[in-house]
Design a protein around this motif. Structure first.
Motif, PDB file in Angstrom:
ATOM      1  N   VAL A   1       0.849  -1.189   0.000  1.00 48.60           N
ATOM      2  CA  VAL A   1       0.000   0.000   0.000  1.00 48.60           C
ATOM      3  C   VAL A   1       0.884   1.238   0.000  1.00 48.60           C
ATOM      4  N   THR A   2       0.342   2.351  -0.445  1.00 47.20           N
ATOM      5  CA  THR A   2       1.063   3.615  -0.411  1.00 47.20           C
ATOM      6  C   THR A   2       0.502   4.439   0.732  1.00 47.20           C
ATOM      7  N   ARG A   3       1.363   4.698   1.717  1.00 46.99           N
ATOM      8  CA  ARG A   3       0.970   5.451   2.904  1.00 46.99           C
ATOM      9  C   ARG A   3       2.136   6.311   3.362  1.00 46.99           C
ATOM     10  N   VAL A   4       1.861   7.176   4.331  1.00 51.99           N
ATOM     11  CA  VAL A   4       2.909   7.985   4.951  1.00 51.99           C
ATOM     12  C   VAL A   4       3.550   7.142   6.051  1.00 51.99           C
ATOM     13  N   CYS A   5       4.874   7.071   6.027  1.00 49.24           N
ATOM     14  CA  CYS A   5       5.626   6.282   7.007  1.00 49.24           C
ATOM     15  C   CYS A   5       5.600   6.988   8.362  1.00 49.24           C
TER      16      CYS A   5
ATOM     17  N   GLN B   1       6.272  -2.474   6.559  1.00 49.67           N
ATOM     18  CA  GLN B   1       7.651  -2.040   6.410  1.00 49.67           C
ATOM     19  C   GLN B   1       7.745  -0.989   5.310  1.00 49.67           C
ATOM     20  N   CYS B   2       8.407   0.122   5.639  1.00 53.05           N
ATOM     21  CA  CYS B   2       8.601   1.218   4.693  1.00 53.05           C
ATOM     22  C   CYS B   2       9.697   0.840   3.695  1.00 53.05           C
ATOM     23  N   THR B   3       9.479   1.138   2.416  1.00 53.48           N
ATOM     24  CA  THR B   3      10.477   0.827   1.397  1.00 53.48           C
ATOM     25  C   THR B   3      11.554   1.901   1.293  1.00 53.48           C
ATOM     26  N   VAL B   4      11.351   3.055   1.937  1.00 59.41           N
ATOM     27  CA  VAL B   4      12.348   4.125   1.893  1.00 59.41           C
ATOM     28  C   VAL B   4      13.354   3.979   3.025  1.00 59.41           C
ATOM     29  N   CYS B   5      12.882   3.938   4.253  1.00 65.84           N
ATOM     30  CA  CYS B   5      13.792   3.910   5.406  1.00 65.84           C
ATOM     31  C   CYS B   5      13.970   2.516   5.997  1.00 65.84           C
ATOM     32  N   GLY B   6      13.104   1.568   5.665  1.00 62.85           N
ATOM     33  CA  GLY B   6      13.222   0.209   6.155  1.00 62.85           C
ATOM     34  C   GLY B   6      12.634  -0.026   7.534  1.00 62.85           C
TER      35      GLY B   6
ATOM     36  N   ALA C   1       5.710   3.365  -0.648  1.00 70.07           N
ATOM     37  CA  ALA C   1       5.102   2.037  -0.617  1.00 70.07           C
ATOM     38  C   ALA C   1       5.426   1.366   0.715  1.00 70.07           C
ATOM     39  N   GLN C   2       4.420   0.765   1.307  1.00 67.81           N
ATOM     40  CA  GLN C   2       4.572   0.036   2.566  1.00 67.81           C
ATOM     41  C   GLN C   2       4.225  -1.425   2.287  1.00 67.81           C
ATOM     42  N   VAL C   3       5.141  -2.328   2.599  1.00 69.01           N
ATOM     43  CA  VAL C   3       4.927  -3.753   2.382  1.00 69.01           C
ATOM     44  C   VAL C   3       4.275  -4.342   3.625  1.00 69.01           C
ATOM     45  N   ILE C   4       3.122  -4.979   3.436  1.00 67.69           N
ATOM     46  CA  ILE C   4       2.390  -5.611   4.532  1.00 67.69           C
ATOM     47  C   ILE C   4       2.717  -7.105   4.492  1.00 67.69           C
TER      48      ILE C   4
END
Length: 77
Positions: free
Chosen positions: A17-21, A56-61, A29-32
């Protein structure tokens, strides 16, 4: 007679999903994922012990747990 028993954890990708981390504040993108731990007897998974959902955030991990209801409510794609 002896028994071989233990626990096995299976990790499944539930969706993206695309959300604010929460950690970095980026719209990304956030991996569920779903982690299901089961009791095994003779290497056969029998009884579910625990199921956890994480995001899990794909930018910062950064990875953090979310509730089952929240994971199933998200519009995965």
């Amino acid at each position: 007679m002896f028994f071989i028993f233990g626990f096995r954890t299976k990790v499944d990708r539930f969706g993206v999903v695309t959300r604010v981390c929460r950690n970095c504040g980026n719209q990304a993108a956030q991996v569920i994922t779903r982690r299901a731990t089961k009791f095994t007897l003779f290497f056969i998974p029998l009884i579910p012990v625990r199921t956890r959902y994480t995001q899990q955030c794909t930018v910062c991990g950064a990875e953090y747990g979310i509730a089952r209801a929240e994971a199933q409510r998200l519009p995965v794609g």
